[in-house]
Structure formats: structure tokens, C-alpha cells
Write a protein that holds these residues in place. Structure first.
Motif, PDB file in Angstrom:
ATOM      1  N   ASN A  17     -93.656  23.751  -4.842  1.00  0.00           N
ATOM      2  CA  ASN A  17     -94.256  23.239  -3.823  1.00  0.00           C
ATOM      3  C   ASN A  17     -95.804  23.493  -4.625  1.00  0.00           C
ATOM      4  O   ASN A  17     -96.365  24.214  -5.534  1.00  0.00           O
ATOM      5  CB  ASN A  17     -95.229  24.264  -2.993  1.00  0.00           C
ATOM      6  N   GLY A  23     -93.591  21.888   3.455  1.00  0.00           N
ATOM      7  CA  GLY A  23     -94.776  21.870   2.103  1.00  0.00           C
ATOM      8  C   GLY A  23     -93.480  22.295   0.841  1.00  0.00           C
ATOM      9  O   GLY A  23     -94.250  22.008  -0.766  1.00  0.00           O
ATOM     10  N   ILE A  45     -99.594  20.646   2.484  1.00  0.00           N
ATOM     11  CA  ILE A  45     -97.771  19.720   3.677  1.00  0.00           C
ATOM     12  C   ILE A  45     -97.843  18.630   3.243  1.00  0.00           C
ATOM     13  O   ILE A  45     -98.956  17.838   3.534  1.00  0.00           O
ATOM     14  CB  ILE A  45     -98.344  20.769   4.694  1.00  0.00           C
ATOM     15  N   TYR A  46     -97.386  18.038   2.466  1.00  0.00           N
ATOM     16  CA  TYR A  46     -97.041  16.733   3.010  1.00  0.00           C
ATOM     17  C   TYR A  46     -96.263  16.254   3.806  1.00  0.00           C
ATOM     18  O   TYR A  46     -94.529  16.364   3.466  1.00  0.00           O
ATOM     19  CB  TYR A  46     -96.248  16.098   1.188  1.00  0.00           C
ATOM     20  N   ASP A  47     -96.466  15.860   5.005  1.00  0.00           N
ATOM     21  CA  ASP A  47     -96.315  15.451   6.259  1.00  0.00           C
ATOM     22  C   ASP A  47     -94.957  14.913   6.696  1.00  0.00           C
ATOM     23  O   ASP A  47     -94.329  14.399   7.573  1.00  0.00           O
ATOM     24  CB  ASP A  47     -97.137  15.828   7.585  1.00  0.00           C
TER      25      ASP A  47
END
Length: 244
Positions: free
Chosen positions: A222, A156, A139-141
């Protein structure tokens, strides 16, 4: 004229003998002269002056004339048919041009829609640790840009807002003695991989991958770990994509 002749005969009879009777009466004389003169004059005219046709026509001329008329009629009929055929072709062509114009307008509309910019860019704010052999979605937050709000910083996952060719790129920073092998997943299928094997390395290692993918509207993309136990955050690891 008859009266003149009668008068002359009468005059001659009178002058020749005053007592001699005229051999014919004026009426008889007039009738005889009239019938004989007219009949003889007619016969003489008929025999002496034959009938002359200034435009003699024979059967061959008539047949040739009819043939010419038939040929002209056939030519007119052929020209008429060609004219109607040409008119039908023009009507069909106009319909086809109208259909083509509609198609061109639709394609132009699609082209303009396809040229609409679609892009996103997200990064990882914190260092993440994983179970080495357990694949998980990364997950690229932190969302840095997202033209259509198509990327979810919670899952993500990027969802394509429209169909077309997309380019995806991701980068990962790994500390010494760590590993992070990743995969780009589109609709559950592996489309690309990146190897960041640094378990024997003394320092940091940066790895990246770039993959083009044709998507339909609603398709998902993703990044997932294949084998990995660590990824460096603080914005050094990121995931981005755009429509070509």
C-alpha cells in the motif's frame, strides 16, 4: 581257407600213396593250422604295423587349450557383467528421465501459471487533506482495473494473488503551498519513497515513484504518507501495479 588246405593235403597223400595213412587227422590239422596261423598272423601284424595316431596331442597342447578356455570364460564373464551393469544404468537412466519429465511438466505448469496476467489500477476521486506529520494510508477509491480483485478500494491495500516479481507505480498531484511525501509499504516495510515538496511552489507539482518488489502469495502492498497534508483527486493521483 582251412578246409581248402586240409583237402589239398588229403589229396596229396592219396595221390602219393593209396595205402599210406595221413599223418594228421583232419580235425588235428585244422586245429593246428588255425592256432598257429592266427597266432603268427597276429604277431606279424603287431610287429609289422605300428599304431598311428593321426592327431597326436601332448601335455603342452592340453595346457594351452585349457588356458584358452579359461581366457574365453573370463572374457564371457566380463562381457556378462558389463551387460548387466549397462542394463542397470539404462534402468536408472529411465527412472531419472521419468523424474526429469515430471519436473519439466511441473515447471511448465508453474511457468504458465506465472505468465497469467496480474495487474490493478486505482485512482483518487476526491481531494484529500491530512495532518502533516501523521502517516496515514492513502485510499485510492476508484478501481479502474483489477485482474484478480486483489486491490481493496476500502483499505487501499493490494494483496498478491501469487508469488513473483511485481512492479508498483504511484503518482501524486499537489497544489501550490502543499506537501505530500509518500512511501510504498510491503508487509509493513518501506520499499520506496516519492518526494512531492511544494510548500514554496507557486503552482501544481506532480510527483511519482516506481519500485520493483518480490512478493509471495498473500503479501500486502500500500501507499502511506510520510509527511503530507494534501493530494489532488479527480483521477490525477493514482496507484497501480502488475506482475512482471
Amino acid at each position: 581257407m582251412t578246409h581248402v588246405i586240409v583237402l589239398m593235403l588229403v589229396f596229396c597223400g592219396v595221390s602219393g600213396s593209396a595205402t599210406t595213412e595221413a599223418p594228421f587227422s583232419p580235425n588235428e590239422l585244422s586245429g593246428n593250422i588255425t592256432n598257429a596261423a592266427v597266432q603268427g598272423f597276429s604277431e606279424n601284424i603287431t610287429n609289422a604295423v605300428p599304431f598311428y595316431d593321426p592327431f597326436p596331442v601332448n601335455q603342452q597342447d592340453i595346457d594351452n587349450f585349457r588356458q584358452q578356455l579359461n581366457q574365453e570364460s573370463l572374457i564371457r564373464l566380463s562381457l556378462t557383467n558389463q551387460m548387466y551393469s549397462l542394463l542397470k544404468d539404462v534402468i536408472v537412466m529411465k527412472k531419472q528421465m521419468g523424474q526429469m519429465d515430471s519436473i519439466i511438466q511441473e515447471l511448465a505448469h508453474r511457468k504458465n501459471s506465472d505468465k497469467e496476467a496480474v495487474f490493478f489500477h486505482a485512482s483518487i476521486s476526491k481531494h484529500l487533506q491530512f495532518e502533516r506529520n501523521t502517516p496515514v494510508n492513502i485510499i485510492y477509491d476508484t478501481v479502474l482495473s483489477d485482474s484478480h480483485k486483489a486491490y481493496s478500494f476500502q483499505s487501499g491495500v493490494f494483496t498478491a494473488p501469487s508469488s513473483g516479481l511485481y512492479i508498483f507505480s504511484w503518482s501524486s498531484l499537489v497544489e501550490a503551498q502543499k506537501i505530500l511525501n509518500t512511501e510504498l509499504i510491503a508487509n509493513g516495510l518501506v520499499k520506496g519513497r516519492s518526494n512531492c515538496y511544494n510548500e514554496g511552489g507557486p503552482g501544481y507539482e506532480n510527483c511519482s515513484g516506481t519500485v520493483p518488489v518480490i512478493l509471495k502469495a498473500g503479501d500486502t502492498v500500500n501507499i502511506r504518507t510520510h509527511k503530507g497534508n494534501y493530494v489532488y483527486g479527480d483521477g490525477w493521483s493514482s496507484f497501480k501495479g502488475w506482475k512482471n
